[in-house]
Design a protein around this motif. Structure first.
Motif, PDB file in Angstrom:
ATOM      1  N   ALA A 231       0.860  -1.177   0.000  1.00  0.00           N
ATOM      2  CA  ALA A 231       0.000   0.000   0.000  1.00  0.00           C
ATOM      3  C   ALA A 231       0.897   1.228   0.000  1.00  0.00           C
ATOM      4  N   GLN A 232       0.789   2.037  -1.054  1.00  0.00           N
ATOM      5  CA  GLN A 232       1.638   3.216  -1.205  1.00  0.00           C
ATOM      6  C   GLN A 232       0.825   4.344  -1.833  1.00  0.00           C
ATOM      7  N   LEU A 233       1.383   5.546  -1.840  1.00  0.00           N
ATOM      8  CA  LEU A 233       0.729   6.656  -2.514  1.00  0.00           C
ATOM      9  C   LEU A 233       0.606   6.348  -4.007  1.00  0.00           C
ATOM     10  N   GLN A 234      -0.493   6.766  -4.590  1.00  0.00           N
ATOM     11  CA  GLN A 234      -0.776   6.405  -5.972  1.00  0.00           C
ATOM     12  C   GLN A 234       0.301   6.893  -6.933  1.00  0.00           C
ATOM     13  N   SER A 235       0.867   8.069  -6.681  1.00  0.00           N
ATOM     14  CA  SER A 235       1.868   8.619  -7.594  1.00  0.00           C
ATOM     15  C   SER A 235       3.161   7.812  -7.609  1.00  0.00           C
ATOM     16  N   LEU A 236       3.360   6.934  -6.619  1.00  0.00           N
ATOM     17  CA  LEU A 236       4.584   6.135  -6.554  1.00  0.00           C
ATOM     18  C   LEU A 236       4.490   4.849  -7.367  1.00  0.00           C
ATOM     19  N   ILE A 237       3.286   4.477  -7.795  1.00  0.00           N
ATOM     20  CA  ILE A 237       3.083   3.191  -8.463  1.00  0.00           C
ATOM     21  C   ILE A 237       3.490   3.302  -9.923  1.00  0.00           C
ATOM     22  N   GLY A 238       4.485   2.527 -10.322  1.00  0.00           N
ATOM     23  CA  GLY A 238       4.968   2.543 -11.695  1.00  0.00           C
ATOM     24  C   GLY A 238       4.150   1.658 -12.623  1.00  0.00           C
ATOM     25  N   ASP A 239       4.498   1.711 -13.895  1.00  0.00           N
ATOM     26  CA  ASP A 239       3.753   0.955 -14.907  1.00  0.00           C
ATOM     27  C   ASP A 239       3.898  -0.551 -14.757  1.00  0.00           C
ATOM     28  N   SER A 240       4.931  -1.003 -14.065  1.00  0.00           N
ATOM     29  CA  SER A 240       5.147  -2.447 -13.935  1.00  0.00           C
ATOM     30  C   SER A 240       4.194  -3.088 -12.927  1.00  0.00           C
ATOM     31  N   LEU A 241       3.506  -2.271 -12.122  1.00  0.00           N
ATOM     32  CA  LEU A 241       2.574  -2.779 -11.130  1.00  0.00           C
ATOM     33  C   LEU A 241       1.156  -2.361 -11.506  1.00  0.00           C
ATOM     34  N   CYS A 242       0.187  -3.022 -10.916  1.00  0.00           N
ATOM     35  CA  CYS A 242      -1.202  -2.639 -11.142  1.00  0.00           C
ATOM     36  C   CYS A 242      -1.841  -2.256  -9.813  1.00  0.00           C
TER      37      CYS A 242
END
Length: 283
Positions: A231-242
């Motif tokens: 669980a992380q801030l949305q802006s930290l989620i890269g394209d390799s994850l969903c």
């Protein structure tokens, strides 16, 4: 050659304050002007200087038009350059050290661009970056500027950014098939970890802390390998994850406020300048 009326920096500063505060009255408090003076400034800017409508008014609320949004980007850049000129020419003594504290996730996502821009303008200022969880950073007295995460209603300092905490996993990871759900989270002093665990417990979802690390890169490596959910801030989620959510049986997570704290005992032109770059970088 065509000539244009000049854009006054103080008028642009008022314009930006209106955009950020959502109204003329609150903007006036920020720039230390009366509401009528702010209105007069914007009337001249719209009618005499730019000859474009910049605001849509709905009662006391003010929204930017499309032209206003364009001007906002230019205004912020102009004011930033304006400040750099004065800092460079009037304060050539900008030499020293500034100490910044930040959680690891913000150091990865936001600091590279902030420090690159800052270093190009102030190459003689040494920057120390200390990465620790928000709870630990709030206890430190030796930092000039501190970036922390707080939940709504518990804000301290100046708001830099607000966004939602989200669940993330490797593509193809199915939480329905994993019980208890394995989590990869920061260590125990992390707000995000507490919020995630509380949300799962409230919804009655079985989970286990399978992996912990103080490093966001390590957490994302574990999650990317399909070993756990985080669980992380949305802006930290890269394209390799969903991003996962209620469709996958996971509860909605709260909004997080990213705040900037300033150490009043170490206040200086250097820390003020760095604070401006931090604020701009988190927009």
């Amino acid at each position: 050659m065509s000539t244009y009326q000049s854009l006054d920096a103080e008028v642009l500063r008022t314009f930006v304050a209106i955009a950020e505060q959502g109204g003329f009255t609150r903007a006036g408090e920020v720039v230390n002007r009366t509401q009528s003076a702010v209105s007069m400034q914007m009337k001249r800017l719209e009618e005499d200087v730019l000859q474009r409508q910049l605001f849509e008014r709905d009662g006391r609320q003010v929204r930017l038009t499309a032209e206003g949004q364009v001007l906002l980007g230019y205004a912020r850049r102009i004011l930033k350059l304006h400040g750099e000129v004065f800092n460079t020419l009037r304060m050539p003594h900008m030499v020293g050290v500034v100490r910044i504290g930040t959680p690891d996730d913000y150091a990865m996502r936001f600091l590279p661009a902030i420090l690159t821009s800052f270093a190009s303008s102030y190459p003689l200022i040494q920057v120390e970056v200390h990465c620790e969880p928000s709870k630990q950073l709030m206890l430190r007295q030796d930092l000039d500027l501190t970036i922390i995460t707080r939940e709504p209603g518990a804000e301290v300092g100046q708001l830099l950014r607000q966004e939602r905490l989200v669940w993330a996993a490797a593509k193809g990871f199915c939480p329905h098939e994993q019980r208890p759900i394995p989590l990869a989270m920061f260590n125990t002093d992390c707000f995000c970890r507490s919020w995630a665990c509380n949300a799962l417990e409230h919804q009655g979802v079985d989970y286990r802390i399978a992996y912990t690390s103080p490093s966001l890169a390590a957490i994302f490596a574990i999650v990317g390998a399909g070993l756990a959910v985080t669980a992380q801030l949305q802006s930290l989620i890269g394209d390799s994850l969903c991003i996962l959510g209620e469709d996958q049986g996971l509860p909605q997570l709260p909004m997080a406020n990213v705040m900037l704290l300033r150490n009043a005992q170490s206040h200086s032109p250097i820390t003020d300048c760095m604070a401006d770059y931090v604020i701009d970088g988190f927009r």
